[in-house]
Design an enzyme around this catalytic site. Structure first.
Site, short mmCIF file in Angstrom:
data_model
loop_
_atom_site.label_atom_id
_atom_site.label_comp_id
_atom_site.label_asym_id
_atom_site.label_seq_id
_atom_site.Cartn_x
_atom_site.Cartn_y
_atom_site.Cartn_z
N GLY A 170 111.28 29.66 73.35
CA GLY A 170 109.81 29.45 72.43
C GLY A 170 108.80 29.48 72.87
O GLY A 170 107.62 29.51 72.30
N ASP A 210 110.04 17.11 72.41
CA ASP A 210 110.73 16.24 71.23
C ASP A 210 111.02 15.01 71.94
O ASP A 210 110.42 14.24 72.20
CB ASP A 210 111.80 17.40 70.53
C1 PRP Z 1 112.86 23.66 72.38
C2 PRP Z 1 111.82 23.60 73.33
C3 PRP Z 1 112.27 22.97 74.27
C4 PRP Z 1 113.13 21.78 73.84
C5 PRP Z 1 112.49 20.65 73.26
O1 PRP Z 1 113.86 24.70 72.89
O2 PRP Z 1 111.39 24.87 73.63
O3 PRP Z 1 112.47 23.43 75.43
O4 PRP Z 1 113.54 22.51 72.54
O5 PRP Z 1 113.31 19.52 72.96
P1 PRP Z 1 113.75 18.27 73.55
O6 PRP Z 1 112.16 17.69 73.94
O7 PRP Z 1 114.30 17.34 72.55
O8 PRP Z 1 114.48 18.38 74.74
P2 PRP Z 1 115.15 25.25 72.12
O9 PRP Z 1 116.30 24.52 72.49
O10 PRP Z 1 114.97 25.11 70.57
O11 PRP Z 1 115.23 26.78 72.28
P3 PRP Z 1 114.25 27.98 72.49
O12 PRP Z 1 113.17 27.64 73.25
O13 PRP Z 1 115.06 29.19 72.71
O14 PRP Z 1 113.99 28.07 70.93
#
Ligand code: PRP
Length: 180
Positions: free
Chosen positions: A43, A102
């Protein structure tokens, strides 16, 4: 089925202006020092690519990939490395960069892990912060925008793998939203 977007939350122009400010702030804070920027795949790639071009200090770039705990499993906060850093961070100034915080579980785990490797300094920069969803405390040193609890995509963020290429940040239509 591919999910659908609803409305723009943050425009590309607003993002560009804020990323420039963040670059200036980080460059000021680390003036006269070197920095290792660590992006979290996938991301953060768009944000990292723009942010590093706004840094006026010598930097190196590395990436980590971590497993998502997913929507169906309990949020234990245990995260698995799919790709670790290529380089040692011992004694170095490290800036972890992610697209969104998040619950905080991913970054809490990652920062705890990295801090055990004895960096000189370990700071966190996120483009988006959704504080209403936080489950664990994580110190955010540099923050682009604070946003409400909406499913957002674009500028690197996805829904089911889609929309990472959108230049603006959009809210996903609720009925069509799916987890990656
Ligand atoms: C998202 C983002 C963070 C995490 C945040 O990654 O990049 O690393 O989720 O969520 P949290 O605060 O609830 O732990 P994602 O798992 O969607 O993977 P990506 O970056 O490959 O889209």
């Amino acid at each position: 089925m591919r999910p659908e977007v609803d409305s723009v939350l943050i425009t590309a122009d607003q993002i560009a202006a804020r990323v420039k400010e963040l670059g200036e702030e980080i460059s000021r804070d680390f003036r006269g020092r070197e920095l290792l920027v660590v992006g979290i795949l996938k991301g953060s790639v768009v944000f990292v690519a723009d942010l590093i071009r706004n840094l006026k200090i010598p930097i190196c770039l590395d990436f980590v990939a971590v497993s998502s705990y997913g929507a169906s499993t309990t949020s234990s906060g245990v995260v698995r490395f799919l790709k670790d850093l290529d380089e040692s961070i011992e004694g170095r100034n490290v800036l972890v960069v992610d697209d969104i915080i998040d619950t905080g579980l991913t970054l809490r785990y990652l920062l705890d892990n990295l801090s055990r490797r004895q960096p000189a300094e370990l700071k966190l920069c996120v483009l988006l912060d959704k504080p209403s969803r936080r489950k664990v405390e994580v110190p955010v040193h540099y923050r682009g925008f604070t946003i409400p609890d909406a499913f957002v995509v674009g500028y690197g963020l996805d829904c089911g793998g889609w929309f990472r290429n959108f230049p603006d940040i959009w809210v996903v239509k609720k009925a069509t939203a799916v987890r990656a």
